[in-house]
Design a protein around this motif. Structure first.
Motif, PDB file in Angstrom:
ATOM      1  N   LEU A 144       0.876  -1.054  -0.085  1.00  0.00           N
ATOM      2  CA  LEU A 144       0.073  -0.157  -0.050  1.00  0.00           C
ATOM      3  C   LEU A 144       1.004   1.363  -0.057  1.00  0.00           C
ATOM      4  N   LEU A 145       1.949   1.385   0.823  1.00  0.00           N
ATOM      5  CA  LEU A 145       2.992   2.417   0.682  1.00  0.00           C
ATOM      6  C   LEU A 145       3.290   2.651  -0.565  1.00  0.00           C
ATOM      7  N   ILE A 146       3.715   1.552  -1.380  1.00  0.00           N
ATOM      8  CA  ILE A 146       4.073   1.945  -2.816  1.00  0.00           C
ATOM      9  C   ILE A 146       3.154   2.287  -3.658  1.00  0.00           C
ATOM     10  N   CYS A 147       1.998   1.928  -3.417  1.00  0.00           N
ATOM     11  CA  CYS A 147       0.765   2.206  -4.276  1.00  0.00           C
ATOM     12  C   CYS A 147       0.294   3.953  -4.095  1.00  0.00           C
ATOM     13  N   ILE A 148       0.604   4.482  -2.941  1.00  0.00           N
ATOM     14  CA  ILE A 148       0.120   5.546  -2.661  1.00  0.00           C
ATOM     15  C   ILE A 148       0.669   6.578  -3.384  1.00  0.00           C
ATOM     16  N   PRO A 149       2.112   6.559  -3.756  1.00  0.00           N
ATOM     17  CA  PRO A 149       2.285   7.850  -4.516  1.00  0.00           C
ATOM     18  C   PRO A 149       1.918   7.792  -6.258  1.00  0.00           C
ATOM     19  N   HIS A 150       1.294   6.548  -6.397  1.00  0.00           N
ATOM     20  CA  HIS A 150       0.780   6.283  -7.716  1.00  0.00           C
ATOM     21  C   HIS A 150      -0.672   6.133  -7.752  1.00  0.00           C
ATOM     22  N   TRP A 151      -1.341   6.815  -6.778  1.00  0.00           N
ATOM     23  CA  TRP A 151      -2.801   6.655  -6.698  1.00  0.00           C
ATOM     24  C   TRP A 151      -3.560   6.897  -7.663  1.00  0.00           C
ATOM     25  N   GLU A 152      -3.159   8.069  -8.692  1.00  0.00           N
ATOM     26  CA  GLU A 152      -4.059   8.679  -9.835  1.00  0.00           C
ATOM     27  C   GLU A 152      -4.102   7.424 -10.780  1.00  0.00           C
ATOM     28  N   ILE A 153      -2.926   6.472 -10.908  1.00  0.00           N
ATOM     29  CA  ILE A 153      -3.076   5.482 -11.767  1.00  0.00           C
ATOM     30  C   ILE A 153      -4.090   4.426 -11.517  1.00  0.00           C
ATOM     31  N   GLU A 154      -5.124   4.020 -12.285  1.00  0.00           N
ATOM     32  CA  GLU A 154      -6.202   3.149 -12.025  1.00  0.00           C
ATOM     33  C   GLU A 154      -5.535   1.625 -11.248  1.00  0.00           C
ATOM     34  N   TYR A 155      -4.622   1.207 -11.937  1.00  0.00           N
ATOM     35  CA  TYR A 155      -4.073   0.135 -11.684  1.00  0.00           C
ATOM     36  C   TYR A 155      -3.623   0.040  -9.967  1.00  0.00           C
ATOM     37  N   PHE A 156      -2.850   1.013  -9.725  1.00  0.00           N
ATOM     38  CA  PHE A 156      -2.217   1.071  -8.323  1.00  0.00           C
ATOM     39  C   PHE A 156      -3.471   1.625  -7.297  1.00  0.00           C
ATOM     40  N   HIS A 157      -4.349   2.256  -7.843  1.00  0.00           N
ATOM     41  CA  HIS A 157      -5.497   2.598  -7.038  1.00  0.00           C
ATOM     42  C   HIS A 157      -6.246   1.346  -6.688  1.00  0.00           C
ATOM     43  N   GLU A 158      -6.566   0.385  -7.655  1.00  0.00           N
ATOM     44  CA  GLU A 158      -7.289  -0.981  -7.206  1.00  0.00           C
ATOM     45  C   GLU A 158      -6.304  -1.750  -6.206  1.00  0.00           C
ATOM     46  N   VAL A 159      -5.241  -1.780  -6.694  1.00  0.00           N
ATOM     47  CA  VAL A 159      -4.168  -2.616  -5.792  1.00  0.00           C
ATOM     48  C   VAL A 159      -4.095  -2.094  -4.430  1.00  0.00           C
ATOM     49  N   GLY A 160      -4.097  -0.665  -4.313  1.00  0.00           N
ATOM     50  CA  GLY A 160      -3.952  -0.248  -2.878  1.00  0.00           C
ATOM     51  C   GLY A 160      -5.358  -0.352  -2.304  1.00  0.00           C
ATOM     52  N   ILE A 161      -6.452  -0.357  -2.815  1.00  0.00           N
ATOM     53  CA  ILE A 161      -7.772  -0.597  -2.023  1.00  0.00           C
ATOM     54  C   ILE A 161      -7.903  -2.225  -1.532  1.00  0.00           C
ATOM     55  N   GLN A 162      -7.263  -3.036  -2.522  1.00  0.00           N
ATOM     56  CA  GLN A 162      -7.402  -4.525  -2.298  1.00  0.00           C
ATOM     57  C   GLN A 162      -6.330  -4.614  -1.081  1.00  0.00           C
ATOM     58  N   CYS A 163      -5.138  -4.007  -1.187  1.00  0.00           N
ATOM     59  CA  CYS A 163      -4.284  -4.295  -0.068  1.00  0.00           C
ATOM     60  C   CYS A 163      -4.646  -3.553   1.305  1.00  0.00           C
TER      61      CYS A 163
END
Length: 177
Positions: free
Chosen positions: A102-121
């Motif tokens: 989730l920490l790695i996904c937060i800086p890329h939150w606007e990208i749909e893939y990282f947003h979905e992965v962040g929510i899943q995590c």
């Protein structure tokens, strides 16, 4: 043999280890074309089921300890305690794993893939925290009262009283002589 609860610092260490691996793998995935991030919905279902199973089994042991259940197999009680301890430590590692991703996904939150992965995590990490709580509660429910053996506090207190009474009697005898 006396079973001990999982120490709080074991949980913290497991979270740190899981977080280290989570951040490492997520940063590798970020720089490559692999897609290893996230937690599919069935992982969430498994995490919930594990927590419920541990709580149900531990509750049955607690019912026996409280005298509300006539019999429980000793092996089952011990295995329930081991399962609760394993759930606590395993979920601790997974909290770190998913939080690291989730920490790695937060800086890329606007990208749909990282947003979905962040929510899943985030969902998986919350469920793992609930599993840590379920495992810890299960450990407490599996605690058996101490038997009346030589290490029981009441027996120790009685032994101490007897020793002091004997010492007092010996002192009286010596004074009368």
């Amino acid at each position: 043999m006396k079973a001990q609860y999982t120490a709080w610092w074991h949980i913290v260490v497991a979270i740190i280890i899981g977080g280290t691996f989570g951040v490492s793998v997520a940063s590798l995935v970020e720089r490559s074309t692999f897609s290893m991030l996230g937690a599919p919905w069935f992982v969430d279902v498994v995490l919930v089921c594990l927590g419920v199973v541990v709580l149900v089994l531990s509750w049955q042991v607690k019912q026996y300890v409280d005298g509300k259940r006539p019999y429980i197999d000793a092996n089952r009680a011990v295995l329930t305690l081991v399962l609760a301890k394993a759930l606590t430590l395993g979920a601790s590692i997974l909290v770190g794993w998913y939080a690291g991703q989730l920490l790695i996904c937060i800086p890329h939150w606007e990208i749909e893939y990282f947003h979905e992965v962040g929510i899943q995590c985030a969902i998986a990490a919350v469920l793992c925290v609930l599993d840590i709580i379920a495992g810890y509660v299960g450990q407490h429910w599996c605690t058996l009262p101490p038997n009346k053996g030589p290490e029981h506090p009441q027996i120790k207190a009685q032994r101490k009283m007897m020793r002091s009474a004997v010492t007092e009697m010996q002192q009286r005898e010596q004074k009368t002589r």
